[in-house]
Design a protein around this motif. Structure first.
Motif, PDB file in Angstrom:
ATOM      1  N   PHE A   1       0.778  -1.273   0.037  1.00 18.83           N
ATOM      2  CA  PHE A   1       0.094  -0.093   0.252  1.00 18.83           C
ATOM      3  C   PHE A   1       0.944   1.446   0.113  1.00 18.83           C
ATOM      4  CE2 PHE A   1       0.505  -1.412   4.521  1.00 18.83           C
ATOM      5  CZ  PHE A   1       0.896  -0.059   5.069  1.00 18.83           C
ATOM      6  N   VAL A   2       2.198   1.099   0.119  1.00 18.80           N
ATOM      7  CA  VAL A   2       3.033   2.212   0.047  1.00 18.80           C
ATOM      8  C   VAL A   2       4.458   1.670  -0.704  1.00 18.80           C
ATOM      9  CG1 VAL A   2       2.221   3.457   1.994  1.00 18.80           C
ATOM     10  CG2 VAL A   2       3.966   1.776   2.643  1.00 18.80           C
ATOM     11  N   CYS A   3       5.062   2.495  -1.145  1.00 18.35           N
ATOM     12  CA  CYS A   3       6.554   2.106  -1.632  1.00 18.35           C
ATOM     13  C   CYS A   3       7.621   2.182  -0.767  1.00 18.35           C
ATOM     14  CB  CYS A   3       6.981   3.174  -2.866  1.00 18.35           C
ATOM     15  SG  CYS A   3       5.675   2.905  -4.278  1.00 18.35           S
ATOM     16  N   LYS A   4       8.514   1.414  -0.697  1.00 16.98           N
ATOM     17  CA  LYS A   4       9.861   1.464   0.178  1.00 16.98           C
ATOM     18  C   LYS A   4      10.730   2.508  -0.443  1.00 16.98           C
ATOM     19  CE  LYS A   4       9.383  -3.014   2.041  1.00 16.98           C
ATOM     20  NZ  LYS A   4       9.864  -4.641   1.900  1.00 16.98           N
ATOM     21  N   THR A   5      11.421   2.938   0.607  1.00 11.57           N
ATOM     22  CA  THR A   5      12.596   3.829   0.045  1.00 11.57           C
ATOM     23  C   THR A   5      14.006   3.084   0.305  1.00 11.57           C
ATOM     24  OG1 THR A   5      11.430   5.884   0.661  1.00 11.57           O
ATOM     25  CG2 THR A   5      13.579   6.028   0.569  1.00 11.57           C
ATOM     26  N   ALA A   6      14.979   3.230  -0.653  1.00 14.27           N
ATOM     27  CA  ALA A   6      16.074   2.641  -0.482  1.00 14.27           C
ATOM     28  C   ALA A   6      16.984   3.295   0.680  1.00 14.27           C
ATOM     29  CB  ALA A   6      16.820   2.937  -1.906  1.00 14.27           C
ATOM     30  N   LEU A   7      17.533   2.176   1.403  1.00 15.45           N
ATOM     31  CA  LEU A   7      18.196   2.538   2.565  1.00 15.45           C
ATOM     32  C   LEU A   7      19.790   3.201   1.797  1.00 15.45           C
ATOM     33  CD1 LEU A   7      17.513  -0.336   4.970  1.00 15.45           C
ATOM     34  CD2 LEU A   7      16.483   2.060   5.089  1.00 15.45           C
ATOM     35  N   PRO A   8      20.345   3.834   3.041  1.00 13.06           N
ATOM     36  CA  PRO A   8      21.668   4.083   2.738  1.00 13.06           C
ATOM     37  C   PRO A   8      22.591   3.118   2.197  1.00 13.06           C
ATOM     38  CG  PRO A   8      21.175   5.282   4.665  1.00 13.06           C
ATOM     39  CD  PRO A   8      20.241   4.393   4.349  1.00 13.06           C
ATOM     40  N   GLY A   9      23.526   3.429   1.209  1.00 16.70           N
ATOM     41  CA  GLY A   9      24.417   2.221   0.646  1.00 16.70           C
ATOM     42  C   GLY A   9      23.620   1.486  -0.490  1.00 16.70           C
TER      43      GLY A   9
END
Length: 205
Positions: free
Chosen positions: A42-50
């Motif tokens: 229901f939402v997109c994820k955000t790429a973590l640092p690295g």
């Protein structure tokens, strides 16, 4: 995270890399650094640092050595001038990209791929932040991995880019850090790197 067309009695989960926040349509995760690896998101994820999203935005991959990401970015950035980065592995064996780049230690510079550091060769030196090693000036020398060059001691000399100093020939002398040796003037002789007057009854030319 699911949708149902009008008149249907069941819902269909949105498949990666899509999501639904209204139950009617599945939308693509196309925002900066966004991805989805879940069915029914229901939402997109955000790429973590690295990390950065894969091209199809269904997962993330670690930034390669020589690049980094502060997180939330679609692409990894190349390390700034004079810096490098590497990949690491966590306790579970998962490869992790760099979230920042580092300076090489004094006496070394980043390699061509910015993935590590190379020691400066003998006769050269490198300061923190340098991109290339520089030759030691005449009258100085260095060994491999030097951050500074050393002065040649009195009685010796060196040319530019030397890894050691050479002894002056008999009859010649030099001071500390000399690029060459100097011969004693007429009427003097060299003794322990000093020019002394010839004794009475003797001469020199």
């Amino acid at each position: 995270g699911s949708t149902s067309p009008e008149g249907f009695s069941s819902c269909t989960p949105c498949s990666p890399p899509t999501y639904s926040d209204n139950g009617i349509t599945c939308k693509q995760c196309i925002g900066e650094g966004k991805y989805s690896d879940d069915n029914g998101a229901f939402v997109c994820k955000t790429a973590l640092p690295g990390f950065k999203p894969t091209t199809d935005r269904t997962s993330v991959i670690p930034c390669p050595a020589g690049k980094y990401s502060l997180g939330g970015k679609t692409l990894c950035s190349t390390c700034d001038t004079g810096k490098y980065s590497t990949q690491t592995t966590d306790k579970d064996g998962v490869t992790i990209g760099a979230s920042n780049c580092l300076f090489c230690d004094s006496g070394s510079v980043p390699n061509a791929h910015l993935s590590g550091c190379n020691n400066c060769t003998a006769g050269t030196y490198g300061s923190i932040g340098d991109t290339t090693c520089s030759n030691c000036g005449a009258g100085r020398y260095s060994q491999e991995g030097a951050g500074v060059c050393n002065y040649c001691s009195p009685g010796t000399f060196s040319t530019e880019g030397s890894s050691s100093c050479q002894e002056c020939l008999p009859g010649y002398f030099s001071s500390s850090g000399a690029p060459e040796c100097i011969d004693c003037v007429a009427g003097k002789k060299e003794v322990n790197n000093f020019c002394e007057n010839c004794p009475a009854g003797a001469f020199s030319t």
